[in-house]
Structures are given as structure tokens and as C-alpha cells.
Design an enzyme around this catalytic site. Structure first.
Site, PDB file in Angstrom:
ATOM      1  N   LYS A  13       0.829  -1.209   0.000  1.00 23.40           N
ATOM      2  CA  LYS A  13       0.000   0.000   0.000  1.00 23.40           C
ATOM      3  C   LYS A  13       0.866   1.263   0.000  1.00 23.40           C
ATOM      4  O   LYS A  13       0.668   2.166  -0.805  1.00 23.40           O
ATOM      5  CB  LYS A  13      -0.928   0.015   1.241  1.00 23.40           C
ATOM      6  N   ARG A  88      -9.795   0.477   8.839  1.00 21.75           N
ATOM      7  CA  ARG A  88      -9.377  -0.878   9.198  1.00 21.75           C
ATOM      8  C   ARG A  88     -10.454  -1.644   9.932  1.00 21.75           C
ATOM      9  O   ARG A  88     -10.244  -2.822  10.256  1.00 21.75           O
ATOM     10  CB  ARG A  88      -8.144  -0.800  10.099  1.00 21.75           C
ATOM     11  N   ARG A 127      11.644  -5.215   5.417  1.00 23.67           N
ATOM     12  CA  ARG A 127      11.319  -3.825   5.058  1.00 23.67           C
ATOM     13  C   ARG A 127      12.174  -2.821   5.818  1.00 23.67           C
ATOM     14  O   ARG A 127      12.420  -2.959   7.010  1.00 23.67           O
ATOM     15  CB  ARG A 127       9.839  -3.578   5.369  1.00 23.67           C
ATOM     16  N   ARG A 161      10.943  -0.571  11.464  1.00 20.66           N
ATOM     17  CA  ARG A 161       9.880  -0.373  12.455  1.00 20.66           C
ATOM     18  C   ARG A 161       9.945  -1.424  13.549  1.00 20.66           C
ATOM     19  O   ARG A 161      10.204  -2.598  13.261  1.00 20.66           O
ATOM     20  CB  ARG A 161       8.521  -0.436  11.752  1.00 20.66           C
ATOM     21  N   ARG A 172      -0.561  -9.015  13.460  1.00 20.90           N
ATOM     22  CA  ARG A 172      -1.172  -8.026  12.564  1.00 20.90           C
ATOM     23  C   ARG A 172      -1.971  -8.718  11.455  1.00 20.90           C
ATOM     24  O   ARG A 172      -3.029  -8.229  11.054  1.00 20.90           O
ATOM     25  CB  ARG A 172      -0.094  -7.126  11.962  1.00 20.90           C
TER      26      ARG A 172
HETATM   27  P1  ADP Z   1       1.010  -1.916   7.924  1.00 21.50           P
HETATM   28  O1  ADP Z   1       0.238  -1.492   6.723  1.00 21.50           O
HETATM   29  O2  ADP Z   1       2.409  -2.300   7.632  1.00 21.50           O
HETATM   30  O3  ADP Z   1       0.322  -2.929   8.776  1.00 21.50           O
HETATM   31  P2  ADP Z   1       0.553   0.705   9.211  1.00 21.50           P
HETATM   32  O4  ADP Z   1       1.704   1.624   9.166  1.00 21.50           O
HETATM   33  O5  ADP Z   1      -0.629   0.976   8.354  1.00 21.50           O
HETATM   34  O6  ADP Z   1       1.141  -0.752   8.985  1.00 21.50           O
HETATM   35  O7  ADP Z   1       0.022   0.599  10.724  1.00 21.50           O
HETATM   36  C1  ADP Z   1       0.888   0.349  11.792  1.00 21.50           C
HETATM   37  C2  ADP Z   1       0.082   0.216  13.088  1.00 21.50           C
HETATM   38  O8  ADP Z   1      -0.583   1.454  13.359  1.00 21.50           O
HETATM   39  C3  ADP Z   1      -1.032  -0.826  13.069  1.00 21.50           C
HETATM   40  O9  ADP Z   1      -0.567  -2.142  13.365  1.00 21.50           O
HETATM   41  C4  ADP Z   1      -1.971  -0.275  14.149  1.00 21.50           C
HETATM   42  O10 ADP Z   1      -1.448  -0.540  15.452  1.00 21.50           O
HETATM   43  C5  ADP Z   1      -1.870   1.217  13.925  1.00 21.50           C
HETATM   44  N1  ADP Z   1      -2.885   1.699  12.952  1.00 21.50           N
HETATM   45  C6  ADP Z   1      -2.632   2.258  11.734  1.00 21.50           C
HETATM   46  N2  ADP Z   1      -3.779   2.573  11.118  1.00 21.50           N
HETATM   47  C7  ADP Z   1      -4.785   2.191  11.962  1.00 21.50           C
HETATM   48  C8  ADP Z   1      -6.208   2.223  11.872  1.00 21.50           C
HETATM   49  N3  ADP Z   1      -6.834   2.714  10.787  1.00 21.50           N
HETATM   50  N4  ADP Z   1      -6.918   1.737  12.926  1.00 21.50           N
HETATM   51  C9  ADP Z   1      -6.294   1.252  14.015  1.00 21.50           C
HETATM   52  N5  ADP Z   1      -4.968   1.168  14.153  1.00 21.50           N
HETATM   53  C10 ADP Z   1      -4.211   1.640  13.133  1.00 21.50           C
HETATM   54  P1  ADP Z   2       2.219  -1.849   3.247  1.00 26.63           P
HETATM   55  O1  ADP Z   2       2.228  -0.327   3.196  1.00 26.63           O
HETATM   56  O2  ADP Z   2       1.038  -2.432   2.551  1.00 26.63           O
HETATM   57  O3  ADP Z   2       2.384  -2.384   4.637  1.00 26.63           O
HETATM   58  P2  ADP Z   2       4.804  -1.633   1.846  1.00 26.63           P
HETATM   59  O4  ADP Z   2       4.468  -0.793   0.664  1.00 26.63           O
HETATM   60  O5  ADP Z   2       5.562  -0.992   2.955  1.00 26.63           O
HETATM   61  O6  ADP Z   2       3.473  -2.347   2.409  1.00 26.63           O
HETATM   62  O7  ADP Z   2       5.610  -2.917   1.310  1.00 26.63           O
HETATM   63  C1  ADP Z   2       6.129  -3.888   2.221  1.00 26.63           C
HETATM   64  C2  ADP Z   2       7.531  -4.310   1.782  1.00 26.63           C
HETATM   65  O8  ADP Z   2       7.439  -5.074   0.570  1.00 26.63           O
HETATM   66  C3  ADP Z   2       8.485  -3.148   1.474  1.00 26.63           C
HETATM   67  O9  ADP Z   2       9.767  -3.521   1.902  1.00 26.63           O
HETATM   68  C4  ADP Z   2       8.409  -2.995  -0.056  1.00 26.63           C
HETATM   69  O10 ADP Z   2       9.658  -2.511  -0.590  1.00 26.63           O
HETATM   70  C5  ADP Z   2       8.137  -4.416  -0.512  1.00 26.63           C
HETATM   71  N1  ADP Z   2       7.218  -4.495  -1.657  1.00 26.63           N
HETATM   72  C6  ADP Z   2       6.156  -3.696  -1.921  1.00 26.63           C
HETATM   73  N2  ADP Z   2       5.513  -4.083  -3.052  1.00 26.63           N
HETATM   74  C7  ADP Z   2       6.188  -5.191  -3.496  1.00 26.63           C
HETATM   75  C8  ADP Z   2       6.025  -6.077  -4.631  1.00 26.63           C
HETATM   76  N3  ADP Z   2       5.022  -5.905  -5.500  1.00 26.63           N
HETATM   77  N4  ADP Z   2       6.910  -7.084  -4.750  1.00 26.63           N
HETATM   78  C9  ADP Z   2       7.908  -7.267  -3.864  1.00 26.63           C
HETATM   79  N5  ADP Z   2       8.120  -6.477  -2.790  1.00 26.63           N
HETATM   80  C10 ADP Z   2       7.272  -5.445  -2.607  1.00 26.63           C
END
Ligand code: ADP
Ligand code: ADP
Ligand code: ZN
Length: 215
Positions: A13, A88, A127, A161, A172
């Protein structure tokens, strides 16, 4: 155009949101980034959120809805918002609908990014992010072109992170299936869902999203 990128942690994302920001001038509204900024700044919200985030659980709907509501009042969102990591829960989805209606905005498309669970774990554990500009990288899938240097800026420090470890990540994923995946049916029923193959290469996913946004 206002869109949601919907998918489990690691689906890509943030990676795709940054492409849309650079290419189309949209703004990325990542509640995760906003919460991490609150933690770093030591605000009241940050203090309440830190331990919850480290364990991979969700912070309260009240907190994130408040953050998004405030953010939507800033003028830059008029150029188009990408909701990344929000909503979410079903309560957040309802609240977003109400907020957009109240502010005279619409939701144009929800793009579900589908991926395989073990791939997600591998992605999240490898990541890291540029501490200067926030560009995202991966040890194997997207290493910087020159080792130790960001492709996009002059900074040469990277961060990982605290919640990108296997235990927190598995939790998660569980939370995603339990609380967030019902949103797929929710938006399907509202007739604005599109699905892309999140396991494809980064550029291919970008192309699939572009196609989805045309329809
Ligand atoms: P990822 O997409 O890698 O899971 P995010 O950066 O979107 O991680 O979120 C990291 C953490 O922040 C989540 O595991 C949660 O604890 C919190 N968080 C983010 N967005 C939300 C949301 N919309 N509702 C509740 N918690 C959230
Ligand atoms: P999200 O925001 O959904 O949690 P990220 O965009 O941070 O996910 O992507 C998670 C990890 O996977 C990052 O290290 C990113 O560089 C890698 N990544 C993202 N898209 C792809 C893909 N299509 N193929 C392989 N690796 C990817
Ligand atoms: Zn950088």
C-alpha cells in the site's frame, strides 16, 4: 479522485501510494505514518498508541477517526486523497463515509491488494525506510541502487519499524483477517471495489492500479 488502498500489512500500500503521489499529485493519508509521528513527538495520542502498535493491535477507532477528520480539513487533500491503512474496521468505514459526505467529498474506488500470507511475512521482515524522505525499501525485493544510499534523497540513514518482527507481524495478519477483511465485502456491496494482484512485481501492480482507476 479519492481512493482507498486496502490490503494486509506488507501488501504494498505504501509503495504504491508513493507512486500515485509522485505521478498524480495525490496526497497519501497513512494513519500508520500519522500515528508513528505522534509517537515520535510524544503527544498524548502517541503515548496511548505506542504499546498497542508495537504488539500489532489496532488503536481505537476514536483516535484514528479523529486524526483522519482533522487531516481532511487541510487544503491539500482537494487534489485527491489516498487512504492507506484506513479504514481498518467496519466502524471506521462507516465513519469515513459520514466524514466524506459531511465535507462534500466522494469515495471513487477501493483497490484491494491481494497477497499470499508467507510472502507478506517475508516482505515485512525485510522492510526498511529512508529516514530522510520516507522512501520504502526491501532487503531482497527493493534494495537501494547503491548500497546504504537512498535512491531519492541525500540522506543515508535507514530505519526499521519496531513492529516489523515476526511475532507482531503474525498478530497483525490475524487482526487484518478478523477486523479489516470484512471491508472487502462491505465495499463490494457498495460497488466500488477493484482487486489487483499484490504478488506481482511493483511496476506491474502500479499498472494494474492505473487500470482499475480508469474503470
Ligand atoms: P502496515 O500497513 O504495515 O500494517 P501501518 O503503518 O498501516 O502498517 O500501521 C501500523 C500500526 O498502526 C497498526 O498495526 C496499528 O497498530 C496502527 N494503525 C494504523 N492505522 C490504523 C487504523 N486505521 N486503525 C487502528 N490502528 C491503526
Ligand atoms: P504496506 O504499506 O502495505 O504495509 P509496503 O508498501 O511498505 O506495504 O511494502 C512492504 C515491503 O514489501 C516493502 O519492503 C516494499 O519494498 C516491498 N514491496 C512492496 N511491493 C512489493 C512487490 N510488488 N513485490 C515485492 N516487494 C514489494
Ligand atoms: Zn531518501
Amino acid at each position: 479522485m479519492n481512493i482507498i488502498l486496502l490490503g494486509p500489512p506488507g501488501a504494498g500500500k505504501g509503495t504504491q501510494a508513493r507512486v500515485l503521489v509522485e505521478r498524480d499529485g495525490m496526497v497519501q493519508l497513512s494513519t500508520g505514518d500519522m500515528l508513528r509521528a505522534a509517537v515520535a513527538a510524544g503527544t498524548e495520542v502517541g503515548k496511548r498508541a505506542k504499546a498497542v502498535m508495537d504488539a500489532g493491535n489496532l488503536v481505537t477507532d476514536e483516535i484514528v477517526i479523529g486524526i483522519i477528520s482533522d487531516r481532511l480539513d487541510e487544503p491539500d487533500v482537494k487534489g485527491g486523497a489516498i487512504f492507506d491503512g484506513f479504514p481498518r474496521t467496519l466502524a471506521q468505514a462507516d465513519a469515513l463515509g459520514d466524514l466524506l459526505a459531511a465535507k462534500g467529498m466522494s469515495l471513487d474506488k477501493v483497490v484491494e491488494m491481494r497477497c499470499d500470507d508467507e510472502e507478506l511475512v517475508t516482505r515485512v521482515i525485510g522492510r526498511f525506510t529512508c529516514s530522510g524522505c520516507g522512501e520504502g525499501y526491501h532487503d531482497t525485493f527493493k534494495p537501494p541502487k547503491v548500497e546504504g544510499e537512498c535512491d531519492k534523497c541525500d540522506a543515508n540513514g535507514f530505519v526499521r519499524r519496531p513492529d516489523d518482527n515476526e511475532d507482531a507481524m503474525r498478530n497483525r495478519l490475524f487482526v487484518y483477517y478478523k477486523e479489516t477483511s470484512p471491508l472487502i465485502g462491505y465495499y463490494y456491496a457498495k460497488d466500488n471495489l477493484a482487486m489487483v494482484d499484490g504478488t506481482a512485481a511493483i511496476d506491474e501492480v502500479t499498472a494494474q492500479i492505473a487500470q482499475a482507476l480508469k474503470n
